[in-house]
Design an enzyme around this catalytic site. Sequence first.
Site, PDB file in Angstrom:
ATOM      1  N   TYR A 289      -3.498  -2.171 -10.468  1.00 21.98           N
ATOM      2  CA  TYR A 289      -3.397  -1.985  -9.010  1.00 21.98           C
ATOM      3  C   TYR A 289      -2.540  -3.079  -8.371  1.00 21.98           C
ATOM      4  O   TYR A 289      -1.613  -2.797  -7.602  1.00 21.98           O
ATOM      5  CB  TYR A 289      -4.807  -1.980  -8.431  1.00 21.98           C
ATOM      6  CG  TYR A 289      -4.881  -1.929  -6.931  1.00 21.98           C
ATOM      7  CD1 TYR A 289      -4.613  -0.754  -6.237  1.00 21.98           C
ATOM      8  CD2 TYR A 289      -5.238  -3.054  -6.189  1.00 21.98           C
ATOM      9  CE1 TYR A 289      -4.696  -0.704  -4.850  1.00 21.98           C
ATOM     10  CE2 TYR A 289      -5.325  -3.019  -4.816  1.00 21.98           C
ATOM     11  CZ  TYR A 289      -5.048  -1.852  -4.143  1.00 21.98           C
ATOM     12  OH  TYR A 289      -5.132  -1.800  -2.778  1.00 21.98           O
TER      13      TYR A 289
ATOM     14  N   SER B  85       0.802  -1.237   0.000  1.00 22.25           N
ATOM     15  CA  SER B  85       0.000   0.000   0.000  1.00 22.25           C
ATOM     16  C   SER B  85       0.827   1.275   0.000  1.00 22.25           C
ATOM     17  O   SER B  85       0.298   2.354  -0.223  1.00 22.25           O
ATOM     18  CB  SER B  85      -0.917   0.027   1.216  1.00 22.25           C
ATOM     19  OG  SER B  85      -1.877  -0.989   1.115  1.00 22.25           O
TER      20      SER B  85
ATOM     21  N   LYS C 146       0.534   3.561  -2.806  1.00 26.20           N
ATOM     22  CA  LYS C 146      -0.631   4.434  -2.952  1.00 26.20           C
ATOM     23  C   LYS C 146      -0.229   5.906  -2.875  1.00 26.20           C
ATOM     24  O   LYS C 146      -0.897   6.764  -3.448  1.00 26.20           O
ATOM     25  CB  LYS C 146      -1.663   4.112  -1.873  1.00 26.20           C
ATOM     26  CG  LYS C 146      -2.288   2.724  -2.020  1.00 26.20           C
ATOM     27  CD  LYS C 146      -3.171   2.363  -0.830  1.00 26.20           C
ATOM     28  CE  LYS C 146      -3.766   0.956  -0.983  1.00 26.20           C
ATOM     29  NZ  LYS C 146      -4.507   0.522   0.232  1.00 26.20           N
TER      30      LYS C 146
END
Lengths: 308, 308, 308, 308
Positions: free
Chosen positions: B196, B69, B72
């Site tokens: 992603y 993550s 991100k």
Amino acid sequence: MPRSNAPDLPGLLSRLNGRMREDDHWGDVAAYIPQLAHVDPHQFGIAVVTADGTCHVAGDSEVPFSVQSITKVFTLAIALGRSGDQLWQRVGREPSGRAFNSIVQLEQEQGRPRNPFINAGAIVTTDEVLGHRPPREALAEIVQFVRAAAGTDDIHINDAVAASETAFGHRNFALAHFLASFDNLKNAPELTLGTYFHHCALEMSVRQLAMAGRFLVDAPGLPRLVSAGRIRRLNALMLTCGHYDGSGDFAYRVGLPGKSGVGGGILAIVPGQASIAVWSPGLNRYGNSHKGTEALAILARQMGWSIF
Amino acid sequence: MPRSNAPDLPGLLSRLNGRMREDDHWGDVAAYIPQLAHVDPHQFGIAVVTADGTCHVAGDSEVPFSVQSITKVFTLAIALGRSGDQLWQRVGREPSGRAFNSIVQLEQEQGRPRNPFINAGAIVTTDEVLGHRPPREALAEIVQFVRAAAGTDDIHINDAVAASETAFGHRNFALAHFLASFDNLKNAPELTLGTYFHHCALEMSVRQLAMAGRFLVDAPGLPRLVSAGRIRRLNALMLTCGHYDGSGDFAYRVGLPGKSGVGGGILAIVPGQASIAVWSPGLNRYGNSHKGTEALAILARQMGWSIF
Amino acid sequence: MPRSNAPDLPGLLSRLNGRMREDDHWGDVAAYIPQLAHVDPHQFGIAVVTADGTCHVAGDSEVPFSVQSITKVFTLAIALGRSGDQLWQRVGREPSGRAFNSIVQLEQEQGRPRNPFINAGAIVTTDEVLGHRPPREALAEIVQFVRAAAGTDDIHINDAVAASETAFGHRNFALAHFLASFDNLKNAPELTLGTYFHHCALEMSVRQLAMAGRFLVDAPGLPRLVSAGRIRRLNALMLTCGHYDGSGDFAYRVGLPGKSGVGGGILAIVPGQASIAVWSPGLNRYGNSHKGTEALAILARQMGWSIF
Amino acid sequence: MPRSNAPDLPGLLSRLNGRMREDDHWGDVAAYIPQLAHVDPHQFGIAVVTADGTCHVAGDSEVPFSVQSITKVFTLAIALGRSGDQLWQRVGREPSGRAFNSIVQLEQEQGRPRNPFINAGAIVTTDEVLGHRPPREALAEIVQFVRAAAGTDDIHINDAVAASETAFGHRNFALAHFLASFDNLKNAPELTLGTYFHHCALEMSVRQLAMAGRFLVDAPGLPRLVSAGRIRRLNALMLTCGHYDGSGDFAYRVGLPGKSGVGGGILAIVPGQASIAVWSPGLNRYGNSHKGTEALAILARQMGWSIF
């Protein structure tokens, strides 16, 4: 990355005051009690106390207004002083992602409010400050703390506001009884709420509020009421949770720890540099002062005061 | 208020590394894909790049790990560069008060994720970066951005991890289809998710990650990839939303903007002063690195680096 | 308390058909796929099969329409036949208090849908019917069951409707992947959903549907496909859960077990006495046929058919 | 499909009583107030009044117990008599899909409870019955209605139970204040709750309760207190909402309209045929009488009494 004070803070505040009054969109005042509903929205005041202790003001800087939820910062400081980290067994410190008076989350989290700045959490904090004393004593301590922080005795509770909150405060009564049903109140809901409604009814001018906020700046020339470690944690909580469901937006746009009240006031802290109080009664969609937020965004940018 | 660098950062990091290895509680590694489940939890590395560009390291500083993550932050920076504030029509910037992969809130908010750092929000951000290009092109841009930020070409995507995420990523597929059902995806869910999963599968060492984080410090001696205003806003988002439902706790204990990944890495920024990367694969109850958070709390305190 | 058949059912149905056509408010047809959006809302048909096997019809009784969710009754009967009470480990039997396609509850209940008639529950039921066979075989069994119940082979799946559901069914894909993330799907989401979309695309006239419903009446003269105990339980589920979030309203106003579909059809059962099918494509605010519900309320009252 | 009375109801009840006492699992009694917590769980009683007016009993049929939520049926009948369908503007009639005392749903539905049988809904119903009278008068009407229905004056309110509910009823106070915050209470929360707690504290034996339930049977030989149409609607509400979050399960297993109370009583109606009261203080996981539900399932099956 200019993080020092800009040379002309007084001029900047004066221009900011003028700019705020140019725009005709003032937002709507809180309407749930008559005492707040009847406040004239066309008011704006700002005060900044810098690290050397000087207080600069502009606009309606001497008008007392109902500080409401801003007192949650002071009662939290007192509660932590009384109980230390034990307080966190009764209340969390995470942003809520919900409106200030949501009861949904309280059911999901089994009666432990997400943080001390939503209503349920502030009721628990007040209950902790109350302990097993008469409410009168606890209120005296809170008022005394605020006066000491502000350096003036001319700060008072508006009893009519407190009475009105009591009369119209069904949602808060629901929250308090709900907390009690999870055994997270030490006192009868009426007692704790009476104390809560009264400290929320404190009135200050932005000058007084900015002075009262000095203890969160952590600068050598300013009064120190709590330890440096605790100051940092109070500021962290204000940053993540101080504006209810608009906390992320405030952090994004202003970039300062702050706490708003439904009376239209906001206390914001520039760690190590300044305590800022701003007031304009009209609110934005999050229930925070519309022009207060705008003014802080401009001021923080112009002064290079964002903590980020 | 000691906000200057302490004299002996290398010694401090070395002692921190030792202290982290003394305690036997390492936390549990993420177990939802084999590639993460098989990582040895007994690892710890830290790297700090200061405003003068020097990089200090300690522990397992050269071991590549899955940043997950943490990417991100980079995709958000790219998305804002491509679309500017229009991005906020598709995703909010408020803390979620929920787990990273909650779908409940997405239904309540009609398909607009609360912020770009929960999975749903990062899928939207990825979709914005993807635009109407082939995924390969978008991925090339993301990898190129990260390499430029880190100043090295030796950063790669682990295709096995990406494939595994695809195979086990039912929750993310649910989120993507849910977004699509609210018309908040420009691409087919498979395409956006493919992109992603691949950028989440980037691998870096803490040295590389700390170097890549330099663009968020805003110091004269460090590379600048985005404007000063945007840097402040990215940091604000990391502070309020960077650790999922543990963001408030991280702000309270560490007091720095940061972004964690389920691989055990955390990137933290000291505005104007330093970029920090820490890694230890065992996670705490919020899904953030257990020892990484501990180490950052100590380091921030010892260096006086809290932004509050 | 007249619970016997009224003497003139044909006349009553004819007058009901006339009365339904007098009122100009037809409701809105479902718009989420073109095949349903283009149906002329000004249609109404009703068919009643009584315990002696006679079928009375009125209005547009021979027009095939998309039965949609009504097939959930047939797939549930088949699933219970295959798996018995083990099915209830994967799906509950409580009213949901939510919209038919809500994903919120599924997260709260850890992937076990509340009942087999909301979409998530029907996807699980379909997955149970599918077992480890090719979808083609499971679909053949479902179609065969419906045809046997209706006593006609002239019942078919509309492939264009199934294809359209697949193309626009992001919400159902989200539900299926969400179920998979809780390990509550035996098959790949695409396989189960393919089967689900196809059996929902069955087309019947009200005559065919009323005939197909005979197996739920439990009368000596009617075909028996499942045991008397199971009939009662299927009817109980239809009563409490058959109309999504409008099930209480339907029970209150009509007083019969029933299952509606977004195509505007409703199958209602008078235990021991009759199977009723009604169709009118316009929907009320719960997503159930507006005139279909009205007609059933009148018919049940005039015939003394309420089970209460 | 045998829907007529079986020949030997007395023998069946006697055997049922014996069977219930064989099994050692009695469930746990409600513990939230001392008056309920101290009831001996090893008790079971059943009474059935058939259409001809005969009352058959077995077990502890003459022991008065706290009927608690079962009075919600009587207050609803009275409220509908006073206000007609206007009542439904203040309360819905859909199953809640939630626990009996959930406050979450009340926030989502803006203060309109889902149905009159969850606590929030019953508080609204009580408030409607209360109107603008002194609570004493409303309570007299409720008690008078129940006595008239039961055909005996020997039914009384247990004041100690009512006082205890008041003392420990924080959750209900929360619900009432929450309703008030949405302007859905005509009286002060204390007044409405006082009335509510008192009528919930009514005590009856199963013989008295079965007699009181006669008005819901709609048979020529039984007393009629409300219209046939209203009877059917009350029964429909009991079927869909009468057992809180276990309503679907009760419908599935028993197949009769029924209303349970936390004191361990259940009133069940066989439309046109019988009124049944059963009591055993131990509760199942839904908060409904464990052995009471078991006994009703067996009785309904053996008598062919399911309405489905």
